[in-house]
Write an enzyme that holds these catalytic residues in place. Structure first.
Site, mmCIF file in Angstrom:
data_model
loop_
_atom_site.group_PDB
_atom_site.id
_atom_site.type_symbol
_atom_site.label_atom_id
_atom_site.label_comp_id
_atom_site.label_asym_id
_atom_site.label_seq_id
_atom_site.Cartn_x
_atom_site.Cartn_y
_atom_site.Cartn_z
ATOM 1 N N CYS A 43 15.089 -18.566 -98.271
ATOM 2 C CA CYS A 43 16.245 -18.201 -98.859
ATOM 3 C C CYS A 43 16.648 -19.095 -100.143
ATOM 4 O O CYS A 43 17.522 -18.986 -100.971
ATOM 5 C CB CYS A 43 17.520 -18.663 -98.083
ATOM 6 S SG CYS A 43 17.557 -17.695 -96.576
ATOM 7 N N HIS A 78 25.236 -23.788 -101.553
ATOM 8 C CA HIS A 78 24.511 -22.685 -100.717
ATOM 9 C C HIS A 78 25.548 -22.322 -99.679
ATOM 10 O O HIS A 78 25.539 -21.060 -99.474
ATOM 11 C CB HIS A 78 23.341 -23.467 -100.164
ATOM 12 C CG HIS A 78 22.444 -22.720 -99.350
ATOM 13 N ND1 HIS A 78 21.837 -21.391 -99.988
ATOM 14 C CD2 HIS A 78 21.973 -22.513 -98.050
ATOM 15 C CE1 HIS A 78 21.325 -20.703 -98.804
ATOM 16 N NE2 HIS A 78 21.235 -21.436 -97.811
ATOM 17 N N GLU A 82 24.728 -30.075 -96.386
ATOM 18 C CA GLU A 82 25.040 -29.863 -97.624
ATOM 19 C C GLU A 82 26.171 -30.785 -98.138
ATOM 20 O O GLU A 82 26.222 -31.211 -99.169
ATOM 21 C CB GLU A 82 25.223 -28.299 -98.094
ATOM 22 C CG GLU A 82 25.104 -28.311 -99.420
ATOM 23 C CD GLU A 82 25.140 -26.705 -99.978
ATOM 24 O OE1 GLU A 82 25.472 -25.824 -99.252
ATOM 25 O OE2 GLU A 82 25.083 -26.406 -101.301
ATOM 26 N N LYS A 139 29.413 -16.995 -100.712
ATOM 27 C CA LYS A 139 28.948 -16.083 -99.820
ATOM 28 C C LYS A 139 29.849 -15.408 -98.805
ATOM 29 O O LYS A 139 29.521 -14.464 -98.431
ATOM 30 C CB LYS A 139 28.048 -17.206 -98.714
ATOM 31 C CG LYS A 139 26.619 -17.446 -99.576
ATOM 32 C CD LYS A 139 25.544 -17.788 -98.652
ATOM 33 C CE LYS A 139 24.064 -17.918 -99.355
ATOM 34 N NZ LYS A 139 24.175 -19.116 -100.295
ATOM 35 N N HIS A 162 25.064 -13.457 -97.232
ATOM 36 C CA HIS A 162 23.743 -14.407 -97.683
ATOM 37 C C HIS A 162 22.899 -13.110 -97.895
ATOM 38 O O HIS A 162 22.377 -12.665 -97.107
ATOM 39 C CB HIS A 162 23.460 -15.228 -96.557
ATOM 40 C CG HIS A 162 22.156 -16.107 -96.735
ATOM 41 N ND1 HIS A 162 21.677 -16.187 -97.911
ATOM 42 C CD2 HIS A 162 21.734 -17.031 -95.888
ATOM 43 C CE1 HIS A 162 20.782 -17.168 -98.096
ATOM 44 N NE2 HIS A 162 20.731 -17.704 -96.781
ATOM 45 N N PHE A 177 14.426 -21.741 -95.261
ATOM 46 C CA PHE A 177 13.545 -22.167 -94.135
ATOM 47 C C PHE A 177 12.287 -22.944 -94.570
ATOM 48 O O PHE A 177 12.060 -22.857 -95.960
ATOM 49 C CB PHE A 177 12.982 -20.848 -93.266
ATOM 50 C CG PHE A 177 13.742 -20.294 -92.511
ATOM 51 C CD1 PHE A 177 15.360 -20.609 -92.364
ATOM 52 C CD2 PHE A 177 13.385 -19.190 -91.845
ATOM 53 C CE1 PHE A 177 16.111 -19.935 -91.418
ATOM 54 C CE2 PHE A 177 14.337 -18.510 -90.826
ATOM 55 C CZ PHE A 177 15.655 -18.899 -90.795
#
Lengths: 765, 84
Positions: free
Chosen positions: A157, A290, A301, A320, A325, A384
């Site tokens: 991502c 994010h 975060e 988002k 996403h 990831f």
């Protein structure tokens, strides 16, 4: 150093098919999240997604491309956005324009429809070669007429923030003057079901940064930016959106999918971006977080933001809940939103927000607000494999652009190979004998000599690792040991096809179980950056960690990035590797399009075989490269070059001569050329012509009878060249023509994939 | 109960690919996660699928897994209570 600005933007996502529509959706607070309509999944009605409400055929129409070619949705979305960006930039001469693209699962949106057909009758065999992650990049380059360097990054991502970063660095290092950067990802059943196994999909509208958040909504889309040197953009009176002023990538080195409790990787990425922009936390006016809406991401975060910004957390929001996403495209889509915000002096709202997260107590901007004096925006993307990236865009105001003095010394400094290791179908890992005898098999494809993995990897961790992860980790650790270093300053990897064992496992069970009762492990492990992430996790390495996934440009791109990092003095020791694995199914599928030989063959006879195609192989080669020479130094890496689809043979010769000339060498300075002959007569003719032509007076070696054909086999060739230079000896078993008796000073490696992707690597003593 | 625990041991070893383990190596009272067997959050998700596939029990919130999968014993108790 050269400063880089954004002069063009293109975007398509669930909130608009272009920049104007995207802007309108943001200021009208109109989300693109809805029920699934286009994606043909049994989960229609189960989940909400940010879907582009256009069918495959409609997208092909908008992209204005030949409908008879094997288009993936990912490629078509990418072409639409990239074309817009180039038009917006006003650039006409695209001969040397670079393209750095990103994608997580490449052409999976078609592969998952046709996979069983690929294995059987192969009615849809035209789509087989659209699967790899670099396919959409090549389609974009061709449709947009881009003639410069092309490559593809896949780090889950965070992929497309990394492509912005690499594109900016290509310009700063003088490799390109202009670049198209970004990423594309279509919704697929593979990712929808994959995220479902992780139980992090919210069935309702996602609520990023909210205390009641229950997970994410997936989305799809593509966006691209055109980057240029600031100086030429200003002097030609271009519309400039902003400067790409800072960036960093860090690794969390904590877990395959979850962030560490105090958000170490996110903290380091944001901190690194601020440092590279040379600004203070208090200079940041807005953070596009994010903020996926998962329990773990938003909390960690938020903690990382609190650690870095203390009591003065700037305005922030996650967008988002507008787009969903969009995985590999998320970084660049949110960069576009950040650039719109900066240019139009507003902060996009974090919709669906009600209550701050208990543990951190910070609230995002939840209503559209105007912001005057908006100078710096920070945007985050985390993926990831602990892959965390941050980019900063800064407004260009009349008073703040000090143009730098011309610095025309763009030549990349040579670097040293101080450690090497190789797992291959030969005894290359432990044996010191240098190919006096070769292992011979009579098989359909070549497989690695499996090391005793337990000697290298904790058995508890081993249980989840497929072949490619195992051989990657083993060869990486042996190279580090060989170079006698503690922990590298960066980990750069390349893989053409990535983790095929796990991809096939998840894909097959998804198809066979009709998208039911799936387990997460193979989905998680199928990510292209699994090897790079697992190495970082194993040695607790928090440094820069990128994975390039562009067929036979994969290893070369990772090598180029390594050279740039050393040239920028941002690293001393870099761990660099290239690896691919062969599986029964991936072999079978590629025999359908004549890439691989169908029948068994003795590997020592492949060059004279009458069968169509090459003999498939696999392997993993790792290097420690450094800007300092040591007692263990094998060779010097002088340079690397990639070129895409040359129109005729003479252009290949020109490229080779130009490449050598750029390093003040000519063909007569080369003592040995290692050519990528693979036994496919149709394409070996390119090597033959060079052997009889410009290389007619030089010793020639070949190597694919040792390792087989695979996308990163040039890493094997570089391992070979490093040994040859150190031992000053070419094993007879490798020589095709000539026999060099004198000192071996310069070794040139030339490899190509079916006359599409060509690469050159030059090593010296 | 005993029988269920023995069955679970075999199923867990298979589902989680615990190559080095024999059923007798797992103590039913011992924690499955962290110390003890050393499983992690990905294994918890695998176990949730195992419960659904083998015992028809669906767990909606992954956070519930922490309690259910504390040990083999708690897992077996949960199955007994929730199987129809």
């Amino acid at each position: 150093m050269t400063r880089v600005v954004v002069t063009g933007i293109g975007i398509i996502s669930s909130i608009g098919n272009n920049l104007q529509e995207t802007y309108k959706s943001l200021i009208e607070k109109r989300s693109g999240i809805s029920n699934i309509e286009i994606l043909d999944t049994r989960h229609k009605g189960d989940f909400l997604v940010g879907e582009v409400k256009l069918s495959h055929e409609q997208l092909i129409g908008i992209a204005n491309v030949n409908p008879n070619l094997p288009w993936t949705r990912t490629a078509v979305l990418g072409i639409i956005a990239a074309k817009q960006a180039i038009v917006d930039s006003g650039i006409v001469n695209k001969n040397n324009m670079a393209l750095v693209s990103a994608s997580t699962v490449g052409g999976m949106d078609r592969s998952e429809l046709y996979y069983k057909d690929f294995l059987g009758e192969a009615v849809h065999k035209d789509f087989i070669d659209s699967h790899h992650a670099g396919n959409s990049t090549e389609m974009i380059a061709e449709q947009c007429g881009l003639g410069g360097l092309i490559t593809t990054i896949s780090t889950a991502c965070s992929s497309s923030l990394n492509s912005i970063m690499f594109g900016a660095r290509l310009i700063k290092n003088g490799i390109a003057k202009t670049a198209v950067v970004g990423g594309t990802d279509a919704l697929s059943k593979f990712t929808l079901n994959g995220f479902n196994t992780l139980m992090i999909l919210d069935k309702e509208l996602c609520r990023p940064m909210d205390n009641s958040r229950m997970g994410l909504n997936l989305g799809e889309g593509a966006a691209y930016l055109v980057l240029e040197e600031m100086e030429s953009a200003i002097s030609s009176g271009k519309n400039i959106y902003a400067e790409v002023s800072g960036y960093a990538n860090s690794n969390d080195a904590h877990h395959q999918t979850a962030s560490s409790e105090n958000g170490e990787g996110p903290f380091l990425a944001m901190k690194g971006a601020l440092d590279s922009a040379n600004i203070l936390p208090s200079d940041i006016d807005y953070i596009n977080v994010h903020g996926t809406g998962t329990d773990n991401n938003d909390l960690t975060e938020g903690k990382a933001i609190l650690r870095l910004f203390g009591e003065n957390v700037p305005s922030f929001s996650s967008t988002k809940a507008f787009t969903g996403h969009t995985l590999g495209a998320a970084g660049v889509i949110e960069s576009v939103i950040s650039l719109l915000a900066l240019k139009n002096s507003f902060i996009p709202p974090n919709i669906n927000f009600n209550m701050p997260i208990d543990e951190i107590g910070i609230s995002p901007v939840s209503n559209l607000i105007k912001l005057d004096n908006f100078n710096h925006v920070l945007t985050n993307s985390f993926g990831f494999g602990g892959n965390d990236s941050s980019v900063i865009f800064s407004a260009i105001r009349n008073n703040n652009f000090a143009l730098n003095k011309k610095n025309k010394s763009n030549k990349i400094k040579p670097v040293y190979i101080n450690g090497i290791s190789c797992v291959s179908p030969q005894n290359t890992l432990e044996s010191n004998a240098f190919f006096e005898e070769l292992l011979e098999t009579n098989d359909r494809y070549l497989q690695i000599q499996q090391p005793n993995y337990r000697d290298f990897i904790n058995p508890k961790l081993l249980r989840r690792m497929s072949k490619i992860v195992r051989m990657g980790i083993v060869s990486a650790s042996v190279a580090i040991k060989d170079a006698n270093i503690e922990n590298p300053d960066a980990i750069l990897t390349g893989t053409g096809m990535g983790c095929q064992v796990d991809t096939e496992k998840f894909l097959n069970s998804m198809i066979e179980n009709d998208e039911g009762l799936l387990t997460p492990t193979s989905f998680i492990q199928s990510t292209h950056n699994t090897v790079g992430g697992s190495i970082a996790l194993g040695i607790q390495n928090h440094n820069y960690n990128l994975t390039y996934v562009h067929r036979t440009f994969s290893f070369e791109s990772a090598l180029l990035d390594s050279l740039l990092l050393l040239n920028e003095n941002n690293a001393k020791n870099i761990l660099l590797g290239g690896f691919d694995e062969i599986t029964e199914e991936s072999w079978l599928i590629k025999t359908k399009i004549n890439h691989y030989k169908k029948e068994q063959e003795n590997n020592l006879n492949i060059y004279t075989s009458d069968q169509i195609g090459s003999q498939a192989g696999e392997g993993s080669s790792f290097f420690v490269i450094s800007n300092e020479k040591t007692e263990n130094t094998y060779a010097k890496v002088v340079g690397v070059e990639m070129f895409f689809k040359p129109k005729k043979q003479t252009l290949i010769e020109d490229k080779i001569s130009d490449f050598l000339l750029s390093h003040s060498l000519s063909i007569s300075d080369i003592e040995l050329v290692i050519l990528g002959y693979n036994g496919d007569k149709e394409f070996d003719s390119i090597y033959c012509d060079l052997q009889d032509g410009i290389f007619s007076n030089i010793a020639i070696a070949h190597y694919k009878h040792l390792c087989g054909e695979y996308d990163t086999s040039s890493a094997f060739a570089m391992w070979l060249a490093a040994k040859i230079i150190k031992e000053n000896k070419v094993p007879k078993t490798l020589l095709r023509k000539g026999n060099n008796k004198g000192e071996i000073r310069n070794v040139l490696i030339y490899n190509h994939f079916r006359n599409v992707n060509h690469s050159l690597i030059l090593l010296s003593n | 109960m005993e029988e269920l625990i023995e069955k679970l041991k075999v199923q867990i070893i298979e589902q989680l690919n615990l190559e080095d383990m024999e059923p007798d190596d797992i103590n039913p009272e011992e924690p499955l996660f962290g110390e003890g067997l050393g499983l992690d959050s990905i294994d918890a998700l695998e176990l949730i699928v195992l419960l659904e596939k083998e015992y028809g029990i669906k767990i909606q919130n992954p956070k519930d897994g922490q309690k259910i999968f504390f040990s083999l014993k708690t897992m077996a108790e949960f199955i007994q209570e929730n199987q129809k």
